[in-house]
Design an enzyme around this catalytic site. Structure first.
Site: not given
Length: 304
Positions: A13-14, A125, A208, A266
């Site tokens: 998103g970033n 989230k 994600k 991540k």
């Protein structure tokens, strides 16, 4: 699969919308256009599948639902699908504008989760815009939200169950085999659970990166890249002692502590992929994608 290495690139998103930037259509197009300029050259030497986040966008859609007084608001699974279509269209458009040698297709993707996943009792989230602490807690009281710190600001958090199965994995594989650049698993996919007669949606947003890792394992990808707005994974990030991690292994990464709301998922996602396949994973800046794919930038994670 057709010949050539297969790379899954997960756009955070970033990476698509800078932190604190207005989630406007113009900004999304500009960000997707910039991403397409980076992805285009990479697509000439590897088969690409692109996934993306949706945190800011699905949060904005939820705010709009809350503001509409007529009827019940749409549930998060429907908003996940809306945001997946919205962002997928923008990325598809800009990739087709930037790439001449293949067509891009975006697919709204369902992802199976467990109905009794403990995440439903512990929302983690982040979605939606940033608030100061007082405003976040006021909104939480007014709207029944759960809010938590996100860096120096506060944001709404919602359940994020573990992804168990990419429902349309076979269709994605066939599209890749046919030569398409596929955009899928947007926002982690639309969360569904087993139900009589098939599946039904649930109120959640899937991480994600974890969904992208599951997709990469299912497709037998050669490389998984988690593209974000920092150039590598850091130890002691934000402190005077911060240190970028270059080449590493899942075992070494799992021995470190990373924030649960940002870098932690991540690291977990890339470790899962490397552990399951023995292939390479990487985390780094979207701007460095060409060098990351070449193994020359970012945090490169390989088997022990």
């Amino acid at each position: 699969m057709s010949e050539g290495p297969l790379t899954i690139v997960a756009l955070g998103g970033n990476a698509l919308l800078r932190r604190g930037q207005e989630s406007s259509a113009a900004n999304q197009h500009a960000a997707a256009r910039a991403a397409a300029r980076v992805l285009g050259p990479v697509s000439e030497r590897t088969r690409l599948v692109v996934t993306h986040g949706n945190g800011p966008q699905v949060g904005l859609l939820a705010l709009k639902e809350d503001a509409y007084a007529e009827g019940d608001p749409y549930p998060l699974d429907v908003l996940d699908a809306e945001s997946g279509g919205q962002i997928g269209y923008v990325i598809e458009l800009e990739l087709d504008n930037a790439i001449d040698h293949q067509d891009t297709v975006a697919l709204i993707t369902r992802v199976l989760v467990d109905r009794d996943d403990p995440a439903f009792g512990d929302p983690t989230k982040f979605i939606g815009p940033l608030y100061d602490e007082a405003r976040a807690k006021q909104l939480a009281a007014e709207r029944g939200w759960t809010v938590k710190p996100d860096g120096e600001s506060w944001r709404r958090v919602v359940p994020s169950p573990q992804p168990r199965e990419i429902i349309q994995l076979g269709a994605i594989a066939e599209l890749v085999e046919a030569g398409f650049l596929v955009v899928c698993v947007g926002g982690g996919g639309v969360p569904v659970v087993d139900a009589p007669g098939g599946h039904e949606g649930v109120e959640a947003v899937i991480d994600k990166d974890l969904a992208s890792s599951l997709l990469a394992v299912g497709l037998g990808a050669d490389l998984l890249v988690l593209a974000t707005d920092v150039d590598a994974v850091y130890v002691d990030y934000g402190s005077p002692e911060q240190r970028a991690i270059g080449a590493t292994t899942p075992g070494d990464l799992r021995g470190q502590q990373f924030p649960g709301g940002s870098m932690g998922p991540k690291v977990d996602a890339v470790c899962r992929f490397v552990e399951a396949t023995g292939n390479r994973g990487a985390i780094g800046s979207l701007d460095d994608l060409d060098a990351i794919v070449a193994g020359e930038a970012g945090t490169q994670v390989g088997p022990a």
